[in-house]
Enzyme design. Structure first.
Site, PDB file in Angstrom:
ATOM      1  N   ILE A 175      -5.293   6.500  12.635  1.00 35.43           N
ATOM      2  CA  ILE A 175      -4.697   5.341  13.358  1.00 35.43           C
ATOM      3  C   ILE A 175      -3.649   5.899  14.710  1.00 35.43           C
ATOM      4  O   ILE A 175      -3.628   5.306  15.798  1.00 35.43           O
ATOM      5  CB  ILE A 175      -3.421   4.874  12.305  1.00 35.43           C
ATOM      6  CG1 ILE A 175      -4.178   3.984  11.256  1.00 35.43           C
ATOM      7  CG2 ILE A 175      -2.522   4.020  13.000  1.00 35.43           C
ATOM      8  CD1 ILE A 175      -3.120   3.647  10.249  1.00 35.43           C
ATOM      9  N   SER A 218       4.275   1.041   5.978  1.00 35.14           N
ATOM     10  CA  SER A 218       3.005   0.730   5.316  1.00 35.14           C
ATOM     11  C   SER A 218       3.522  -0.562   4.320  1.00 35.14           C
ATOM     12  O   SER A 218       4.749  -0.932   4.080  1.00 35.14           O
ATOM     13  CB  SER A 218       2.543   1.969   4.491  1.00 35.14           C
ATOM     14  OG  SER A 218       1.854   1.566   3.362  1.00 35.14           O
ATOM     15  N   THR A 239       2.986  10.830  17.409  1.00 36.38           N
ATOM     16  CA  THR A 239       2.919  12.074  16.664  1.00 36.38           C
ATOM     17  C   THR A 239       1.714  11.643  15.765  1.00 36.38           C
ATOM     18  O   THR A 239       1.303  10.554  15.437  1.00 36.38           O
ATOM     19  CB  THR A 239       3.988  12.181  15.975  1.00 36.38           C
ATOM     20  OG1 THR A 239       4.563  11.074  15.131  1.00 36.38           O
ATOM     21  CG2 THR A 239       5.436  12.374  16.967  1.00 36.38           C
ATOM     22  N   GLY A 240       1.285  12.655  15.134  1.00 35.77           N
ATOM     23  CA  GLY A 240       0.006  12.599  14.029  1.00 35.77           C
ATOM     24  C   GLY A 240      -1.099  11.949  14.838  1.00 35.77           C
ATOM     25  O   GLY A 240      -1.580  11.123  14.325  1.00 35.77           O
ATOM     26  N   TYR A 281       5.546   8.242  -1.996  1.00 31.91           N
ATOM     27  CA  TYR A 281       5.109   7.794  -0.582  1.00 31.91           C
ATOM     28  C   TYR A 281       5.836   6.431  -0.257  1.00 31.91           C
ATOM     29  O   TYR A 281       6.241   6.338   0.771  1.00 31.91           O
ATOM     30  CB  TYR A 281       3.647   7.497  -0.559  1.00 31.91           C
ATOM     31  CG  TYR A 281       2.979   6.997   0.729  1.00 31.91           C
ATOM     32  CD1 TYR A 281       2.832   7.442   1.879  1.00 31.91           C
ATOM     33  CD2 TYR A 281       2.574   5.604   0.385  1.00 31.91           C
ATOM     34  CE1 TYR A 281       2.334   7.131   2.875  1.00 31.91           C
ATOM     35  CE2 TYR A 281       1.988   4.936   1.499  1.00 31.91           C
ATOM     36  CZ  TYR A 281       1.989   5.801   2.881  1.00 31.91           C
ATOM     37  OH  TYR A 281       1.324   5.132   3.770  1.00 31.91           O
ATOM     38  N   THR A 331      -4.316  13.219  16.396  1.00 29.53           N
ATOM     39  CA  THR A 331      -5.526  13.842  16.488  1.00 29.53           C
ATOM     40  C   THR A 331      -6.473  13.057  15.812  1.00 29.53           C
ATOM     41  O   THR A 331      -7.628  13.415  15.964  1.00 29.53           O
ATOM     42  CB  THR A 331      -5.220  15.292  16.040  1.00 29.53           C
ATOM     43  OG1 THR A 331      -4.916  15.332  14.541  1.00 29.53           O
ATOM     44  CG2 THR A 331      -4.132  16.146  16.796  1.00 29.53           C
TER      45      THR A 331
END
Length: 264
Positions: free
Chosen positions: A19, A141, A13-14, A154, A16
């Site tokens: 990372i 992260s 996923t994510g 976040y 495009t």
């Protein structure tokens, strides 16, 4: 070490850019049929073109949806009902003064950064368990361990991924399915490059000088003393997805340049 993922399907996923695209590229080069997931058709198409060129594979696929929503996860699952490797890379970030983070923003970060992974893992892990092999990764992260004061929301969302990953790893114990989190540090993605360029313009320095200033001011414990490349992060992800990583599960795998002040 030769990593061979032939016959495996990987959903990232994510993916495009940044990372996510680097991970997808690494998995495709290792032989996996890789699925790009993004919210915009043009970005998915562009990423697929890059992926085909970089990997030499024509069996890559793309799904346009927003896994940060229930409907988006359902759309992804409908188009790709089975996966051997799931990399939950989708995530958002952004600096905000703690007292200005309202409930809506807290909820948005939790939906995108946490619940997208919950929903997809809940589905794909069952098929992996039944087949006796699978790899699930949550891209966390170093901010999960060093909660940054400028974006507490976040850091908290990434810390939640740590608990989710460890808990799911215990649920999948003995099934042949491994579950791990990957902890990058500052990485030279498109977003980070733009942020450094904007800060550099404000301070009247070059972008490369700004990177050094940013690390000194915000991540002074870094041992790498530079931003990592997306490919450096992806290398660890590809290994964690490999058959060779069969004894690595329930772990927080760090590729953050030594920022975290811990030897554990």
């Amino acid at each position: 070490m030769i990593i061979d993922l032939s016959g495996k399907t990987a959903v990232v996923t994510g993916s495009t850019g940044g990372i996510g695209l680097a991970i997808a590229t690494g998995l495709a080069r290792a032989g996996a049929r890789t699925v790009i997931v993004g919210r915009q058709q043009e970005r998915v198409d562009a990423a697929l073109a890059q992926l085909r060129e970089a990997s030499g594979r024509q069996d890559v696929a793309g799904v346009v949806c927003d896994p940060g929503t229930v409907e988006g996860c359902e759309a992804l699952i409908a188009q790709e009902p089975d996966a051997d490797i799931l990399v939950n890379n989708l995530g958002i970030y952004g600096a905000r003064e703690f007292f200005d983070i309202d409930d809506a923003l807290w909820q948005e970060f939790f939906d995108v950064n946490v619940m997208s992974g919950v929903r997809l893992a809940r589905h794909y892990a069952q098929g992996m368990r039944d087949r006796g092999w699978g790899r699930i990764q949550f891209i966390s992260s170093e901010s999960a361990l060093n909660i940054p004061t400028e974006m507490v929301h976040y850091g908290v969302s990434k810390a939640a991924l740590q608990g989710l990953s460890r808990g799911l790893a215990k649920v999948m114990a003995g099934t042949g399915v491994t579950v791990n989190t990957i902890l990058p540090g500052p990485t030279r993605t498109e977003g980070a490059v733009k942020m450094m360029a904007d800060l550099a313009a404000e301070r009247g320095v070059s972008p490369s000088e700004m990177e050094a200033i940013f690390l000194q001011e915000n991540r002074p414990s870094t041992l790498l003393r530079r931003f990592a490349s997306p490919e450096e992060v992806a290398n660890l992800c590809v290994y964690a997805a490999s058959p060779q990583a069969s004894a690595t599960t329930g772990a927080a795998l760090r590729v953050e340049g030594g920022i975290v002040e811990s030897i554990a």
